[in-house]
Design a protein around this motif. Structure first.
Motif, short mmCIF file in Angstrom:
data_model
loop_
_atom_site.label_atom_id
_atom_site.label_comp_id
_atom_site.label_asym_id
_atom_site.label_seq_id
_atom_site.Cartn_x
_atom_site.Cartn_y
_atom_site.Cartn_z
N UNK A 108 0.84 -1.20 0.00
CA UNK A 108 0.00 0.00 0.00
C UNK A 108 0.88 1.26 0.00
N UNK A 109 2.19 1.07 0.04
CA UNK A 109 3.10 2.21 -0.04
C UNK A 109 3.06 2.82 -1.44
N UNK A 110 3.44 4.09 -1.53
CA UNK A 110 3.43 4.80 -2.80
C UNK A 110 4.84 4.81 -3.39
N UNK A 111 5.09 4.09 -4.49
CA UNK A 111 6.43 4.11 -5.10
C UNK A 111 6.67 5.43 -5.83
N UNK B 82 11.12 4.36 -2.38
CA UNK B 82 10.01 4.43 -1.43
C UNK B 82 9.45 3.11 -0.98
N UNK B 83 10.00 1.98 -1.47
CA UNK B 83 9.54 0.66 -1.06
C UNK B 83 10.62 -0.04 -0.25
N UNK B 84 10.24 -1.14 0.42
CA UNK B 84 11.20 -1.85 1.28
C UNK B 84 12.39 -2.39 0.49
N UNK B 85 12.12 -2.92 -0.69
CA UNK B 85 13.18 -3.44 -1.54
C UNK B 85 13.63 -2.36 -2.51
N UNK B 86 14.94 -2.01 -2.48
CA UNK B 86 15.45 -0.98 -3.37
C UNK B 86 15.36 -1.41 -4.83
#
Length: 279
Positions: free
Chosen positions: A67-70, A95-99
């Motif tokens: 649900x994060x905004x990339x 902006x996500x956990x995985x670069x």
């Protein structure tokens, strides 16, 4: 259909201890499902609820929702910061956990930790999301600009044949043609430019030079300053080789001759014996 690299609305089709499974609908015909991890599930979510999520792949190469905004979607552009550099490429914070992975072969210059670069998001042959600095084909050609407008752009590639490629506003296709690209440029430079032409396909021709009457004044000041650095006597005149003029002044031969002519007219220099003297 669950789309990699896109934001989309999906329905909660199953609740589990470690999150919820999402799909396009609830029912026996449901084929594609993707996990939204528990820490990403909004409080109070129930079966049948519709959530807006982004689809990418986790460290095990499995589709996963967030649900994060990339910072970018597939086929889109973004300016991202380099989080780390490894043996096979760089990793960008989007902006996500995985670069986001930026392979060496997709870099138009070597990047370093902490710097920013303009990239586009694409899917590689293994259907993994990656970044590329080769953004030419991702840039728009429908800018609102007309001839004479002042714009800001980022250098994303430099060609010995064509000139300096610039992404205006980090999204529109621009070029400083080779004949105009005097001076030193580097990938990543942010430039203030003037639109000199809008081509039929919408691409912009740019110049970092001012309008002619302003530019001659600036070039003349530059030439005079260099003459002063030579203790007031330049060891060549306006007949010097173009590469010598480019090396010393960052100007084309024609621009140099115009600047010298301006200084002669103002009686600030004189030419004598193949040299230029400051008066």
């Amino acid at each position: 259909m669950i789309q990699l690299g896109r934001k989309q609305e999906l329905t909660v089709v199953k609740l589990v201890d470690f999150g919820v499974y999402l799909g396009e609908k609830i029912g026996a015909g449901e084929k594609e499902r993707v996990l939204l991890p528990k820490k990403q599930v909004p409080e109070g979510t129930g079966e049948g609820d519709v959530l807006t999520v982004f689809i990418y792949k986790d460290s095990s190469d499995r589709l996963i929702a967030t649900t994060r905004e990339p910072a970018a979607e597939l086929g889109h552009l973004a300016v991202l910061k380099v989080a780390a550099v490894g043996k096979i490429g760089a990793f960008l914070d989007w902006g996500l956990e995985k670069d986001l992975f930026l392979p060496f072969k997709e870099q138009t210059k070597r990047v370093h930790e902490g710097e920013e670069c303009l990239v586009a998001l694409y899917a590689d042959k293994s259907d993994r999301l990656c970044a590329t600095m080769k953004v030419y084909h991702y840039l728009k050609k429908n800018s609102p600009y007309i001839i004479g407008d002042e714009v800001t752009g980022r250098v994303y590639e430099i060609s010995d044949n064509f000139g300096v490629f610039v992404a205006v506003d980090n999204q529109y296709s621009g070029l400083i043609p080779k004949r105009e690209a005097q001076g030193e440029y580097k990938v990543g430079d942010v430039l203030s430019c003037r639109v000199t032409n809008v081509k039929e396909d919408g691409k912009l021709d740019l110049s970092t030079k001012q309008k002619a009457y302003i530019q001659i004044d600036e070039d003349a000041k530059n030439v005079l300053q260099v003459i002063e650095e030579f203790a007031g006597v330049l060891p060549f005149d306006d007949k010097a080789a173009p590469e010598v003029i480019q090396r010393e002044f960052g100007l084309s031969k024609n621009a140099f001759k115009r600047a010298v002519g301006h200084l002669l007219k103002e009686k600030r220099v004189k030419i004598e014996g193949g040299r230029i003297y400051k008066l």
